[in-house]
Design an enzyme around this catalytic site. Structure first.
Site, PDB file in Angstrom:
ATOM      1  N   GLU A  67     -50.867 -37.904  90.127  1.00 35.55           N
ATOM      2  CA  GLU A  67     -50.534 -38.197  91.520  1.00 35.55           C
ATOM      3  C   GLU A  67     -49.126 -37.747  91.878  1.00 35.55           C
ATOM      4  O   GLU A  67     -48.907 -37.163  92.938  1.00 35.55           O
ATOM      5  CB  GLU A  67     -50.664 -39.704  91.815  1.00 35.55           C
ATOM      6  CG  GLU A  67     -50.253 -40.013  93.251  1.00 35.55           C
ATOM      7  CD  GLU A  67     -50.350 -41.473  93.643  1.00 35.55           C
ATOM      8  OE1 GLU A  67     -50.618 -42.325  92.789  1.00 35.55           O
ATOM      9  OE2 GLU A  67     -50.144 -41.742  94.841  1.00 35.55           O
ATOM     10  N   ASP A  94     -53.328 -41.458  87.215  1.00 36.60           N
ATOM     11  CA  ASP A  94     -52.581 -42.280  88.169  1.00 36.60           C
ATOM     12  C   ASP A  94     -51.614 -43.137  87.358  1.00 36.60           C
ATOM     13  O   ASP A  94     -52.020 -44.075  86.675  1.00 36.60           O
ATOM     14  CB  ASP A  94     -53.527 -43.157  88.999  1.00 36.60           C
ATOM     15  CG  ASP A  94     -52.805 -43.745  90.205  1.00 36.60           C
ATOM     16  OD1 ASP A  94     -51.572 -43.865  90.156  1.00 36.60           O
ATOM     17  OD2 ASP A  94     -53.483 -44.091  91.191  1.00 36.60           O
ATOM     18  N   ILE A  96     -49.205 -45.280  88.079  1.00 39.40           N
ATOM     19  CA  ILE A  96     -49.254 -46.700  88.473  1.00 39.40           C
ATOM     20  C   ILE A  96     -50.234 -46.793  89.634  1.00 39.40           C
ATOM     21  O   ILE A  96     -49.994 -46.220  90.701  1.00 39.40           O
ATOM     22  CB  ILE A  96     -47.894 -47.263  88.965  1.00 39.40           C
ATOM     23  CG1 ILE A  96     -46.796 -47.096  87.918  1.00 39.40           C
ATOM     24  CG2 ILE A  96     -48.053 -48.751  89.317  1.00 39.40           C
ATOM     25  CD1 ILE A  96     -45.429 -47.650  88.361  1.00 39.40           C
ATOM     26  N   ASP A  97     -51.346 -47.448  89.443  1.00 39.60           N
ATOM     27  CA  ASP A  97     -52.238 -47.709  90.568  1.00 39.60           C
ATOM     28  C   ASP A  97     -51.954 -49.134  91.022  1.00 39.60           C
ATOM     29  O   ASP A  97     -52.133 -50.087  90.263  1.00 39.60           O
ATOM     30  CB  ASP A  97     -53.704 -47.543  90.173  1.00 39.60           C
ATOM     31  CG  ASP A  97     -54.597 -47.616  91.404  1.00 39.60           C
ATOM     32  OD1 ASP A  97     -54.345 -46.846  92.349  1.00 39.60           O
ATOM     33  OD2 ASP A  97     -55.511 -48.462  91.430  1.00 39.60           O
ATOM     34  N   THR A  99     -48.926 -49.487  93.296  1.00 39.33           N
ATOM     35  CA  THR A  99     -47.455 -49.412  93.383  1.00 39.33           C
ATOM     36  C   THR A  99     -46.897 -50.463  94.337  1.00 39.33           C
ATOM     37  O   THR A  99     -45.814 -51.005  94.093  1.00 39.33           O
ATOM     38  CB  THR A  99     -47.016 -47.995  93.823  1.00 39.33           C
ATOM     39  OG1 THR A  99     -47.358 -47.089  92.784  1.00 39.33           O
ATOM     40  CG2 THR A  99     -45.523 -47.919  94.062  1.00 39.33           C
ATOM     41  N   ASP A 222     -57.386 -42.277  91.789  1.00 34.13           N
ATOM     42  CA  ASP A 222     -57.639 -43.717  91.940  1.00 34.13           C
ATOM     43  C   ASP A 222     -58.989 -44.109  91.327  1.00 34.13           C
ATOM     44  O   ASP A 222     -59.194 -45.270  90.969  1.00 34.13           O
ATOM     45  CB  ASP A 222     -57.696 -44.108  93.423  1.00 34.13           C
ATOM     46  CG  ASP A 222     -56.439 -43.749  94.188  1.00 34.13           C
ATOM     47  OD1 ASP A 222     -55.353 -44.075  93.689  1.00 34.13           O
ATOM     48  OD2 ASP A 222     -56.547 -43.151  95.281  1.00 34.13           O
TER      49      ASP A 222
END
Ligand code: 2AM
Ligand code: CA
Ligand code: CA
Ligand code: CA
Length: 275
Positions: A67, A94, A96-97, A99, A222
């Site tokens: 991402e 991803d 950090i999904d 954030t 995601d």
């Protein structure tokens, strides 16, 4: 080979998860990508760098789509995905999904790592560092939580189903579409949750904590790992109109399978598919 792919992805996710655990609620925001709801911190970037390094050390010939390596905005992400899909092996990351949760110090942040082979997801890893829960799946080999097999829930109608959704980022049209879905579904299901990480929602559908999930306007990173988790746990993953999941889906519906038709029907009837 799948075991090696999965093992390396798990190790990378744990390392990134360590950063998340140490820095949650304390990370410096380094900007808003497209608006004040589209956040990015230095830890998003560090996490992606750590994962990239680990994956490339093990598989130097593989490509990586992360991402934070893609220009913000849906057009840019669709273009980046399209280009990247020509790779034989493509990691979709991803870092950090969730954030927004991470910035506010709220649990519900995950690391999501998927491996696609010629456009089909073959490995999916989602790690929740705050609960130390590692969700893993390999194509045709089942889905696991911390090494124990998992499967989707058994609710067979919306009335007894716990659903989840997400409020899409910064696009007014997408929030309106999502609200129509909530208005339609909330009176006919047990309840609706919105934890703030699409990957975590998918992992929870896979292990049966949630019966179903839908969301509008997501990106490949995601959903890629979570889609395989749900499928391998016996569930169904489609777009919001019921068409089989593929990496270019942006509006997703995932469930235990038993409620899928009812879920899609409600979204269609309320003009909440986003399509
Ligand atoms: P993120 O935390 O990696 O950005 C929450 O509803 C879900 O939407 C999360 O998976 C979140 O991922 C994603 N998301 C957040 N902002 C978004 C945006 N502007 N466009 C699309 N998806 C977004
Ligand atoms: Ca983001
Ligand atoms: Ca995300
Ligand atoms: Ca992210």
């Amino acid at each position: 080979m799948h075991d090696r792919f999965s093992g390396v992805a798990e190790a990378a996710a744990r390392e990134a998860g360590h950063l998340i655990r140490e820095r949650i609620g304390r990370a410096r925001e380094v900007g808003e990508k497209t608006s004040n709801v589209d956040l990015v911190t230095e830890v998003d970037k560090q996490s992606e760098a750590v994962i990239r390094t680990e994956l490339l050390a093990a598989f130097p010939e593989h490509k990586i789509l992360g991402e934070e390596g893609v220009a913000p905005g849906s057009a840019a992400s669709a273009e980046a995905l399209n280009k990247a899909l020509s790779a034989e092996y493509l990691w979709i990351v991803d870092p950090i999904d969730g954030t927004t949760n991470f910035v506010h110090g709220l649990p519900g942040c995950t690391v999501s790592i998927a491996l696609a082979h010629r456009g089909e997801v073959i490995v999916g890893v989602i790690y929740d560092p705050l609960r130390d829960e590692m969700f893993t799946a390999s194509r045709n080999q089942g889905a696991f939580l911390n090494g124990t097999p998992i499967s989707v829930s058994k609710e067979d109608n919306l009335g007894v189903s716990l659903l989840a959704t997400g409020f899409p980022g910064d696009k007014e049209w997408a929030r309106e579409v999502n609200l129509r879905g909530m208005v339609a579904l909330s009176p006919i299901c047990r309840n609706i949750r919105a934890i703030g990480s699409a990957a975590l929602h998918l992992a929870y559908v896979a292990c049966g904590r949630l019966s179903g999930f839908w969301e509008i306007d997501l990106n490949a990173w995601d959903m890629a790992a979570g889609s395989l988790l749900v499928q391998e746990a016996g569930g169904t993953v489609t777009n919001t109109a019921g068409v089989d999941y593929s990496l270019d889906v942006r509006h997703i519906a995932a469930s235990n399978g038993l409620i899928h038709t009812e879920l899609i029907r409600a979204l269609k009837q309320s003009d909440a598919t986003g399509l």
